[in-house]
Design an enzyme around this catalytic site. Structure first.
Site, PDB file in Angstrom:
ATOM      1  N   LYS A  22       0.843  -1.208   0.000  1.00  0.00           N
ATOM      2  CA  LYS A  22       0.000   0.000   0.000  1.00  0.00           C
ATOM      3  C   LYS A  22       0.874   1.253   0.000  1.00  0.00           C
ATOM      4  CE  LYS A  22      -1.608   1.627   4.019  1.00  0.00           C
ATOM      5  NZ  LYS A  22      -1.272   3.038   4.332  1.00  0.00           N
ATOM      6  N   ASN A  23       1.887   1.265   0.886  1.00  0.00           N
ATOM      7  CA  ASN A  23       2.664   2.502   1.063  1.00  0.00           C
ATOM      8  C   ASN A  23       3.659   2.743  -0.057  1.00  0.00           C
ATOM      9  OD1 ASN A  23       1.184   3.016   3.278  1.00  0.00           O
ATOM     10  ND2 ASN A  23       2.764   2.490   4.772  1.00  0.00           N
ATOM     11  N   ARG A  99      -5.128  11.093   3.649  1.00  0.00           N
ATOM     12  CA  ARG A  99      -4.069  12.079   3.827  1.00  0.00           C
ATOM     13  C   ARG A  99      -2.906  11.841   2.859  1.00  0.00           C
ATOM     14  NH1 ARG A  99      -2.008  13.781   7.413  1.00  0.00           N
ATOM     15  NH2 ARG A  99       0.130  13.451   6.831  1.00  0.00           N
ATOM     16  N   CYS A 123      -4.903  12.798  11.927  1.00  0.00           N
ATOM     17  CA  CYS A 123      -5.633  11.519  11.921  1.00  0.00           C
ATOM     18  C   CYS A 123      -5.529  10.950  13.330  1.00  0.00           C
ATOM     19  CB  CYS A 123      -5.052  10.577  10.876  1.00  0.00           C
ATOM     20  SG  CYS A 123      -3.475   9.905  11.351  1.00  0.00           S
ATOM     21  N   ARG A 128       0.108  14.900  12.297  1.00  0.00           N
ATOM     22  CA  ARG A 128       0.624  14.662  10.940  1.00  0.00           C
ATOM     23  C   ARG A 128       0.858  15.967  10.144  1.00  0.00           C
ATOM     24  NH1 ARG A 128      -0.913   9.273   9.748  1.00  0.00           N
ATOM     25  NH2 ARG A 128       0.671   9.270   8.131  1.00  0.00           N
ATOM     26  N   PRO A 129       1.716  16.858  10.596  1.00  0.00           N
ATOM     27  CA  PRO A 129       1.963  18.111   9.866  1.00  0.00           C
ATOM     28  C   PRO A 129       2.646  17.846   8.518  1.00  0.00           C
ATOM     29  CG  PRO A 129       3.546  17.852  11.629  1.00  0.00           C
ATOM     30  CD  PRO A 129       2.556  16.753  11.809  1.00  0.00           C
ATOM     31  N   ILE A 130       2.683  18.851   7.669  1.00  0.00           N
ATOM     32  CA  ILE A 130       3.370  18.707   6.361  1.00  0.00           C
ATOM     33  C   ILE A 130       4.444  19.777   6.186  1.00  0.00           C
ATOM     34  CG2 ILE A 130       1.380  17.609   5.233  1.00  0.00           C
ATOM     35  CD1 ILE A 130       0.924  20.401   3.851  1.00  0.00           C
ATOM     36  N   ASP A 313       4.839   0.961  11.928  1.00  0.00           N
ATOM     37  CA  ASP A 313       3.644   0.287  11.391  1.00  0.00           C
ATOM     38  C   ASP A 313       3.525  -1.155  11.866  1.00  0.00           C
ATOM     39  OD1 ASP A 313       3.637   1.918   8.121  1.00  0.00           O
ATOM     40  OD2 ASP A 313       3.128   2.598  10.133  1.00  0.00           O
ATOM     41  N   ILE A 335       7.765   7.553  16.788  1.00  0.00           N
ATOM     42  CA  ILE A 335       7.439   8.252  15.540  1.00  0.00           C
ATOM     43  C   ILE A 335       6.164   9.083  15.663  1.00  0.00           C
ATOM     44  CG2 ILE A 335       6.977   7.976  13.070  1.00  0.00           C
ATOM     45  CD1 ILE A 335       9.780   7.053  13.768  1.00  0.00           C
ATOM     46  N   ARG A 405      -8.514  -0.242   4.460  1.00  0.00           N
ATOM     47  CA  ARG A 405      -7.582   0.694   3.836  1.00  0.00           C
ATOM     48  C   ARG A 405      -6.238   0.029   3.551  1.00  0.00           C
ATOM     49  NH1 ARG A 405      -6.364   5.477   7.106  1.00  0.00           N
ATOM     50  NH2 ARG A 405      -5.206   5.889   5.206  1.00  0.00           N
TER      51      ARG A 405
HETATM   52  C1  EPZ Z   1       4.322   7.121   6.075  1.00  0.00           C
HETATM   53  O1  EPZ Z   1       3.564   8.170   6.647  1.00  0.00           O
HETATM   54  C2  EPZ Z   1       3.402   5.916   6.015  1.00  0.00           C
HETATM   55  N1  EPZ Z   1       2.250   6.210   5.163  1.00  0.00           N
HETATM   56  C3  EPZ Z   1       2.916   5.555   7.418  1.00  0.00           C
HETATM   57  O2  EPZ Z   1       2.147   4.369   7.325  1.00  0.00           O
HETATM   58  C4  EPZ Z   1       4.154   5.262   8.288  1.00  0.00           C
HETATM   59  O3  EPZ Z   1       3.726   5.015   9.603  1.00  0.00           O
HETATM   60  C5  EPZ Z   1       5.103   6.470   8.266  1.00  0.00           C
HETATM   61  O4  EPZ Z   1       5.455   6.798   6.904  1.00  0.00           O
HETATM   62  C6  EPZ Z   1       6.392   6.191   9.040  1.00  0.00           C
HETATM   63  O5  EPZ Z   1       7.027   5.071   8.515  1.00  0.00           O
HETATM   64  C7  EPZ Z   1       2.387   6.118   3.816  1.00  0.00           C
HETATM   65  O6  EPZ Z   1       3.446   5.809   3.302  1.00  0.00           O
HETATM   66  C8  EPZ Z   1       1.164   6.419   2.999  1.00  0.00           C
HETATM   67  P1  EPZ Z   1       6.462  10.510   8.084  1.00  0.00           P
HETATM   68  P2  EPZ Z   1       4.155   9.699   6.628  1.00  0.00           P
HETATM   69  O7  EPZ Z   1       6.390  11.749   7.274  1.00  0.00           O
HETATM   70  O8  EPZ Z   1       4.918   9.909   5.382  1.00  0.00           O
HETATM   71  C9  EPZ Z   1       6.482  13.928  11.374  1.00  0.00           C
HETATM   72  C10 EPZ Z   1       0.312   2.957   7.736  1.00  0.00           C
HETATM   73  O9  EPZ Z   1      -0.147   2.467   8.781  1.00  0.00           O
HETATM   74  N2  EPZ Z   1       6.377  14.855  10.246  1.00  0.00           N
HETATM   75  O10 EPZ Z   1       7.642   9.606   7.930  1.00  0.00           O
HETATM   76  O11 EPZ Z   1       3.041  10.612   6.932  1.00  0.00           O
HETATM   77  C11 EPZ Z   1       5.234  13.072  11.541  1.00  0.00           C
HETATM   78  O12 EPZ Z   1       4.253  13.747  12.295  1.00  0.00           O
HETATM   79  C12 EPZ Z   1       0.747   4.410   7.711  1.00  0.00           C
HETATM   80  O13 EPZ Z   1       0.477   2.330   6.659  1.00  0.00           O
HETATM   81  C13 EPZ Z   1       6.496  16.229  10.482  1.00  0.00           C
HETATM   82  O14 EPZ Z   1       6.686  16.660  11.616  1.00  0.00           O
HETATM   83  O15 EPZ Z   1       5.153   9.643   7.874  1.00  0.00           O
HETATM   84  C14 EPZ Z   1       5.767  11.856  12.255  1.00  0.00           C
HETATM   85  O16 EPZ Z   1       5.879  12.148  13.636  1.00  0.00           O
HETATM   86  C15 EPZ Z   1       0.511   5.103   9.045  1.00  0.00           C
HETATM   87  N3  EPZ Z   1       6.402  17.085   9.434  1.00  0.00           N
HETATM   88  C16 EPZ Z   1       7.177  11.696  11.677  1.00  0.00           C
HETATM   89  O17 EPZ Z   1       7.509  12.970  11.089  1.00  0.00           O
HETATM   90  C17 EPZ Z   1       6.200  16.646   8.151  1.00  0.00           C
HETATM   91  O18 EPZ Z   1       6.144  17.481   7.219  1.00  0.00           O
HETATM   92  C18 EPZ Z   1       7.285  10.637  10.576  1.00  0.00           C
HETATM   93  O19 EPZ Z   1       6.278  10.924   9.633  1.00  0.00           O
HETATM   94  C19 EPZ Z   1       6.075  15.261   7.926  1.00  0.00           C
HETATM   95  C20 EPZ Z   1       6.181  14.376   8.981  1.00  0.00           C
END
Ligand code: EPZ
Length: 427
Positions: A22-23, A99, A123, A128-130, A313, A335, A405
């Site tokens: 999926k990811n 998202r 969520c 989950r900031p960007i 995950d 995380i 999902r």
């Molecule tokens: C991806 O989410 C995965 N989703 C998540 O899987 C997975 O848990 C995560 O990576 C970590 O491995 C998909 O690939 C669709 P991150 P993502 O950006 O990209 C913070 C599942 O169950 N952060 O690596 O959103 C964030 O809040 C899902 O399949 C910021 O602060 O994760 C988190 O604490 C859940 N600012 C940390 O970084 C940002 O701009 C890691 O998030 C982006 C992230």
């Protein structure tokens, strides 16, 4: 609303086909934006999130054709054609449901010179900031505006310049977004402290197959020489290492012996190391991983971390598996700030789990008892199914939209290995 009923006590034995990841699929699909030629993706999992992403891409004028496949087949082949875009806006009503839609920002910006995406919002597992997505895109030449719940990214003069960005913390999605933007920039980009997840490698391999130039694939330092255009490709999505790990926990917990067809040991070292530390036998064959229970499970101390560390995950699934292990286990979630929603539901089944901030302490219990439980997020819902497979009596899992999902035809796959599980429509 559908529910899953599972009656515990059956050791899982047999073979489970693992679906496409999926990811990975969620970052490969938006790559269709990067070319006006057809992109064909094979081994796409049949999941709600994939359907949602397909619908979002259709909004931009991208045609998506699914090749015929028999109902019994797992996975699908989809050909996407972004010959001409009719919109560069990802609307709130679609983004709020999924998202991962934010992953169109980078490729749309690269293709069209602008992109407007609704802010995804948080969520269940965190806000989950960007911010890192936006900072990385700015570093390679984007101008970012925020207004009315939307983020608008623009490439001055219509094309990104390339540049250097060092992530302060590892982010999978932000790495994916900036890589998909940099491949069409008018210059070279250096991305440092990039995420190294296998799904990022899958993305880079697809982009190279489309004509991109990326050095350092699989490392935390990516060098990308932008191209004027990319061409179409046909590419097979990698197997889902998290789905495989989830079924491995189920096999271990039920005293089973299961072959995970298509799973790759090299993509799930930390999961395999943890299973072995818990006393589970894990071995790799040509195109499968065999997981066999080997006596009582041993308690573990685990801490989630970016790849190649122990995957966040997999945290909820291991928590379920360790509920009946000998001794006390300690899990630390580094995380996400709220990824223990499954703890209270597992507690209703008799688990002894105490959380203190980001740490959960599990004391092994003799047995779990089936109960009506409620899924709260994707991986939490799988942990409830895993617990139900070993609990005495019947467990009823509701809010299955979370499960659908990320797990393709879950109950069918578990029935293949002897689980007493069925999906029922709510009365
Ligand atoms: C991806 O989410 C995965 N989703 C998540 O899987 C997975 O848990 C995560 O990576 C970590 O491995 C998909 O690939 C669709 P991150 P993502 O950006 O990209 C913070 C599942 O169950 N952060 O690596 O959103 C964030 O809040 C899902 O399949 C910021 O602060 O994760 C988190 O604490 C859940 N600012 C940390 O970084 C940002 O701009 C890691 O998030 C982006 C992230």
């Amino acid at each position: 609303m559908d529910k899953i009923l599972v009656r515990g006590g059956k050791p899982l034995k047999g073979k489970i086909p693992i679906s496409g990841a999926k990811n990975s699929a969620l970052t490969l699909l938006p790559c269709a934006l990067l070319t006006d030629e057809p992109l064909t993706l094979r081994n796409l999992p049949r999941l709600a999130d994939i359907d949602g992403f397909q619908h979002l891409l259709n909004q931009f004028g991208i045609s998506t054709m699914i090749a015929g496949s028999r109902p019994e087949d797992f996975g699908r082949v989809m050909t996407l054609s972004a010959t001409r875009l009719t919109s560069t806006i990802a609307p709130y009503e679609l983004v709020r449901k999924m998202r991962a839609s934010i992953l169109v920002l980078g490729p749309m910006l690269a293709r069209a010179g602008e992109a407007t995406v609704s802010l995804p919002g948080g969520c269940a597992i965190g806000n989950r900031p960007i911010d890192l997505h936006l900072k990385a895109l700015e570093a390679i030449g984007a101008e970012i505006e925020m207004a009315a719940g939307y983020v608008k990214a623009i490439a001055p003069k219509g094309r990104l310049t390339g540049g250097t960005y060092t992530f302060p913390v590892v982010s999978v999605g932000a790495t994916e977004n900036v890589v998909m933007a940099a491949v069409l920039a008018n210059g070279t980009s250096e991305i440092k402290n990039a995420a190294r997840e296998p799904e990022i490698v899958d993305l880079c391999n697809l982009l190279v197959a489309m004509g991109a130039s990326i050095d350092g694939i699989g490392t935390s330092h990516l060098t990308i020489q932008g191209k004027d255009r990319l061409h179409g490709a046909t590419y097979r999505v990698m197997s889902d290492r998290i789905e495989a790990g989830s079924y491995a926990c189920a096999a271990a917990m039920t005293g089973g012996d299961v072959e995970l067809l298509g799973a790759k040991m090299s993509e799930m070292d930390a999961t395999v190391d943890a299973l072995r530390a818990a006393g589970v036998m894990v071995e790799e064959s040509a195109d499968a991983i065999r997981v066999k229970a080997n006596g009582p499970l041993q308690a573990l101390t685990l801490e989630t971390a970016p790849y190649p560390g122990f995957a966040t995950d997999m945290q909820a699934q291991f928590m379920a598996m360790l509920c009946m292990a000998d001794g006390a286990s300690v899990l630390t979630e580094t995380i996400f700030e709220n990824r223990y929603m499954h703890v209270s539901e597992l507690g209703r089944m008799g688990a002894d789990i105490e959380t203190k901030g980001r740490t959960a302490i599990l004391r092994g219990v003799e047995k779990l008892t089936g109960a009506p439980v409620m899924a709260t997020d994707l991986r939490a819902s799988m942990s409830l199914v895993i617990a139900g497979l070993v609990a005495e009596g019947e467990t009823e899992v509701s809010r299955l939209y979370h499960l659908d999902r990320g797990y393709e035809r879950l109950e069918e796959k578990l029935q293949l290995v002897g689980a007493d599980i069925e999906r029922v429509g709510a009365d």
